[in-house]
Design a protein around this motif. Sequence first.
Motif, PDB file in Angstrom:
ATOM      1  N   VAL A 178       0.836  -1.207   0.000  1.00 59.21           N
ATOM      2  CA  VAL A 178       0.000   0.000   0.000  1.00 59.21           C
ATOM      3  C   VAL A 178       0.865   1.249   0.000  1.00 59.21           C
ATOM      4  O   VAL A 178       0.610   2.215  -0.726  1.00 59.21           O
ATOM      5  N   ARG A 179       1.927   1.224   0.824  1.00 55.70           N
ATOM      6  CA  ARG A 179       2.823   2.388   0.861  1.00 55.70           C
ATOM      7  C   ARG A 179       3.525   2.567  -0.485  1.00 55.70           C
ATOM      8  O   ARG A 179       3.711   3.689  -0.960  1.00 55.70           O
ATOM      9  N   ARG A 180       3.931   1.421  -1.104  1.00 55.10           N
ATOM     10  CA  ARG A 180       4.592   1.514  -2.406  1.00 55.10           C
ATOM     11  C   ARG A 180       3.660   2.088  -3.468  1.00 55.10           C
ATOM     12  O   ARG A 180       4.047   2.960  -4.250  1.00 55.10           O
ATOM     13  N   ARG A 181       2.412   1.602  -3.444  1.00 52.42           N
ATOM     14  CA  ARG A 181       1.452   2.105  -4.423  1.00 52.42           C
ATOM     15  C   ARG A 181       1.134   3.576  -4.183  1.00 52.42           C
ATOM     16  O   ARG A 181       0.945   4.341  -5.129  1.00 52.42           O
ATOM     17  N   ALA A 182       1.083   3.959  -2.916  1.00 51.28           N
ATOM     18  CA  ALA A 182       0.846   5.372  -2.610  1.00 51.28           C
ATOM     19  C   ALA A 182       1.982   6.236  -3.161  1.00 51.28           C
ATOM     20  O   ALA A 182       1.745   7.323  -3.703  1.00 51.28           O
ATOM     21  N   LYS A 183       3.210   5.726  -3.033  1.00 50.31           N
ATOM     22  CA  LYS A 183       4.358   6.468  -3.557  1.00 50.31           C
ATOM     23  C   LYS A 183       4.290   6.549  -5.080  1.00 50.31           C
ATOM     24  O   LYS A 183       4.571   7.602  -5.676  1.00 50.31           O
ATOM     25  N   VAL A 184       3.910   5.406  -5.725  1.00 53.16           N
ATOM     26  CA  VAL A 184       3.788   5.403  -7.184  1.00 53.16           C
ATOM     27  C   VAL A 184       2.706   6.380  -7.636  1.00 53.16           C
ATOM     28  O   VAL A 184       2.887   7.130  -8.610  1.00 53.16           O
ATOM     29  N   GLU A 185       1.567   6.368  -6.927  1.00 53.56           N
ATOM     30  CA  GLU A 185       0.491   7.293  -7.277  1.00 53.56           C
ATOM     31  C   GLU A 185       0.935   8.737  -7.126  1.00 53.56           C
ATOM     32  O   GLU A 185       0.596   9.598  -7.940  1.00 53.56           O
ATOM     33  N   GLU A 186       1.707   8.999  -6.080  1.00 56.96           N
ATOM     34  CA  GLU A 186       2.222  10.353  -5.886  1.00 56.96           C
ATOM     35  C   GLU A 186       3.155  10.742  -7.026  1.00 56.96           C
ATOM     36  O   GLU A 186       3.105  11.872  -7.542  1.00 56.96           O
ATOM     37  N   GLU A 187       4.008   9.791  -7.454  1.00 59.71           N
ATOM     38  CA  GLU A 187       4.903  10.064  -8.576  1.00 59.71           C
ATOM     39  C   GLU A 187       4.111  10.289  -9.860  1.00 59.71           C
ATOM     40  O   GLU A 187       4.479  11.152 -10.671  1.00 59.71           O
ATOM     41  N   ILE A 188       3.034   9.517 -10.045  1.00 59.80           N
ATOM     42  CA  ILE A 188       2.198   9.701 -11.234  1.00 59.80           C
ATOM     43  C   ILE A 188       1.564  11.084 -11.230  1.00 59.80           C
ATOM     44  O   ILE A 188       1.519  11.779 -12.250  1.00 59.80           O
ATOM     45  N   ILE A 189       1.077  11.483 -10.040  1.00 55.78           N
ATOM     46  CA  ILE A 189       0.474  12.812  -9.929  1.00 55.78           C
ATOM     47  C   ILE A 189       1.500  13.895 -10.241  1.00 55.78           C
ATOM     48  O   ILE A 189       1.222  14.867 -10.953  1.00 55.78           O
ATOM     49  N   GLN A 190       2.725  13.725  -9.716  1.00 49.26           N
ATOM     50  CA  GLN A 190       3.779  14.698  -9.991  1.00 49.26           C
ATOM     51  C   GLN A 190       4.133  14.721 -11.481  1.00 49.26           C
ATOM     52  O   GLN A 190       4.354  15.792 -12.055  1.00 49.26           O
ATOM     53  N   GLU A 191       4.171  13.509 -12.100  1.00 43.00           N
ATOM     54  CA  GLU A 191       4.488  13.440 -13.520  1.00 43.00           C
ATOM     55  C   GLU A 191       3.402  14.119 -14.348  1.00 43.00           C
ATOM     56  O   GLU A 191       3.699  14.830 -15.318  1.00 43.00           O
ATOM     57  N   LYS A 192       2.135  13.909 -13.961  1.00 39.36           N
ATOM     58  CA  LYS A 192       1.036  14.571 -14.662  1.00 39.36           C
ATOM     59  C   LYS A 192       1.145  16.090 -14.521  1.00 39.36           C
ATOM     60  O   LYS A 192       0.888  16.832 -15.475  1.00 39.36           O
ATOM     61  N   GLN A 193       1.540  16.530 -13.335  1.00 36.93           N
ATOM     62  CA  GLN A 193       1.692  17.962 -13.124  1.00 36.93           C
ATOM     63  C   GLN A 193       2.822  18.524 -13.982  1.00 36.93           C
ATOM     64  O   GLN A 193       2.694  19.602 -14.571  1.00 36.93           O
ATOM     65  N   ARG A 194       3.933  17.774 -14.051  1.00 35.27           N
ATOM     66  CA  ARG A 194       5.030  18.222 -14.911  1.00 35.27           C
ATOM     67  C   ARG A 194       4.595  18.267 -16.374  1.00 35.27           C
ATOM     68  O   ARG A 194       4.971  19.171 -17.124  1.00 35.27           O
ATOM     69  N   TYR A 195       3.801  17.263 -16.782  1.00 37.96           N
ATOM     70  CA  TYR A 195       3.287  17.244 -18.150  1.00 37.96           C
ATOM     71  C   TYR A 195       2.402  18.463 -18.404  1.00 37.96           C
ATOM     72  O   TYR A 195       2.519  19.124 -19.441  1.00 37.96           O
ATOM     73  N   LYS A 196       1.516  18.753 -17.449  1.00 40.77           N
ATOM     74  CA  LYS A 196       0.654  19.931 -17.603  1.00 40.77           C
ATOM     75  C   LYS A 196       1.469  21.209 -17.663  1.00 40.77           C
ATOM     76  O   LYS A 196       1.182  22.113 -18.455  1.00 40.77           O
ATOM     77  N   ASP A 197       2.501  21.297 -16.816  1.00 34.77           N
ATOM     78  CA  ASP A 197       3.359  22.491 -16.831  1.00 34.77           C
ATOM     79  C   ASP A 197       4.081  22.602 -18.172  1.00 34.77           C
ATOM     80  O   ASP A 197       4.240  23.710 -18.709  1.00 34.77           O
ATOM     81  N   LEU A 198       4.539  21.442 -18.706  1.00 35.15           N
ATOM     82  CA  LEU A 198       5.217  21.460 -19.990  1.00 35.15           C
ATOM     83  C   LEU A 198       4.287  21.961 -21.088  1.00 35.15           C
ATOM     84  O   LEU A 198       4.657  22.830 -21.890  1.00 35.15           O
ATOM     85  N   ILE A 199       3.068  21.400 -21.138  1.00 34.74           N
ATOM     86  CA  ILE A 199       2.093  21.827 -22.149  1.00 34.74           C
ATOM     87  C   ILE A 199       1.768  23.307 -21.990  1.00 34.74           C
ATOM     88  O   ILE A 199       1.659  24.047 -22.973  1.00 34.74           O
ATOM     89  N   LYS A 200       1.659  23.723 -20.739  1.00 28.24           N
ATOM     90  CA  LYS A 200       1.295  25.120 -20.471  1.00 28.24           C
ATOM     91  C   LYS A 200       2.380  26.071 -20.950  1.00 28.24           C
ATOM     92  O   LYS A 200       2.081  27.181 -21.418  1.00 28.24           O
ATOM     93  N   ASN A 201       3.643  25.661 -20.848  1.00 24.18           N
ATOM     94  CA  ASN A 201       4.752  26.558 -21.184  1.00 24.18           C
ATOM     95  C   ASN A 201       5.250  26.397 -22.619  1.00 24.18           C
ATOM     96  O   ASN A 201       6.171  27.119 -23.013  1.00 24.18           O
ATOM     97  N   LEU A 202       4.671  25.459 -23.382  1.00 27.41           N
ATOM     98  CA  LEU A 202       5.105  25.293 -24.767  1.00 27.41           C
ATOM     99  C   LEU A 202       4.754  26.535 -25.589  1.00 27.41           C
ATOM    100  O   LEU A 202       3.674  27.111 -25.427  1.00 27.41           O
TER     101      LEU A 202
END
Length: 551
Positions: free
Chosen positions: A171-195
Amino acid sequence: MTECIGSENVGVNGPENIDRAAMRLRRVLLFPLLWILFMVNVPDVIMGILDTKSKWVNSLGDISAIVIMGSALLYLLFAIKQEKKVLRLLIGGVVLVVISQTIRITRILGIFDGLHGTPYEYGYQLLKVLDEACSGVGMVLIAAAFLTAIVDLYAAKRWLAVQREDLSREVRRRAKVEEEIIQEKQRYKDLIKNLPVAVYRNTPGPEGHFLEVNPAHVAMIEADSEEELLKINVSDLYRTASERRKIADKLMREGSVKNEEVQLVTLKGHPITGSVTAVLKYDSSGQPYFDGIIEDVTARVEAMKLLEEQRAKLVENARLAALGIMAGGIAHEIYNPLAVIEGCAERLADHANTLRVEDAFLKKYLGMIAENAGRIHKIIQGLRSISRDASRDPFIKSPLAVIMSSTLELCRERFFNNNISFDVEMPESDLEIECRPAQIGQVIINLLNNAYDAVQAVPEKRIRLGARKREGGVEITVEDNGEGVPSEIVDKLFVPFFTTKSEGYGVGLGLSISHAIIEEHHGDISVDSAYGYTRFSIYLPYAQPVEEAAS
């Protein structure tokens, strides 16, 4: 058990479930054991001490023991499903206890009292021994089942504790993975926003609308906000609805488009040119949508248009420069026949008042006038052909000898006046090629001008122009005995603006223009400078492809 032992579906709170199951099992086993102890064995002891006997008390206790043990057995049959070892021990123990109690009831009720003093009295004693044996062995089996169940329960509890720890780590591992996914999605959104290019997602069809856009898209379309852009139809941004339909149909048909130029209009009415790259995708319900980017290439398109205009001007200037180089020779070419015509006219004028003029005299000078006038006509015709833009002329069947002759009239005198040995190998008069004659003449003039410049530094100047048949076409060659072309610059000769001439003597467009013309004719031009001379070779096919000839 479903809820007690051996269950693999105990969930996250498995150890707690096992504790409750163990408590129920203890109650189920302890209650009948205590009942037998206090309702059967204790009364027996008390009555033994008091030296009294009550058949009804003993019978009631034994019957109740049988009922309680039977109920416990039924419960265990439904409760214990997977632990066969415990189940066998319990069933065996309960069956033996029930047999013991049944024998005891028959003894209490005196059913077999009539056997005393008979040959069957040993059977009565055997029943008594069987009663005690079944009771003892049954109690031992029940106790063994109880202990086995408790041991299995605690083993299962330990196993589930380990599983719960593993599950907790997962559960802790999956929570960490989900957090990383959320961070990756945020980075993707920031990238799209700044293109700096417009990124979008929209639906197809005439009523298609935007689902997502980035700030660069909002700025390109001159919208006030993303919300304003999301409310309009995609077709409203195209100058024509048919262009939007063409792009959408191509996406639905081919699945993607790349660098497709489209004519758009901003929300403030300004026309822009966009380059669209998009792909077709489907959502979870199977509905199609488009993901893509739009690059504003308006400035680039205008720059390319301006560059094309400048290139056309440079080509024109290069052509005029070539004419300027030939100007001296052309002056001589025209001056000489004009001098002949002038001399002939003077001689005829001197004899104008003569009463009798001989026919031979007239024929001689009139023939000279006609010949030199024809020569001037050819020079002017060749000059007009070379000096105009022939890029839009149709491809026509033309005798190669005629093209070469028209070209030679413009440079022969120039070569002669500069002491250049000029050899010409003319092709057969019936050898024709499908071409734009004026353009082929321009290429030959360019090569001859280059040959003229190349031989200026050598004492004995030689230039040779030839033409001959080759498989599928003709080969035109221009050779000179100049200093040659260094091998390191051979690959650069046909690059625009590359020149080896001094400043003021060329801009480096002659060979690049010639190369482009020959390519338009589906031919080939090459240079060979490996044998102490320079030879440019042109290959031209007899006929052009059908579509080129038609255009």
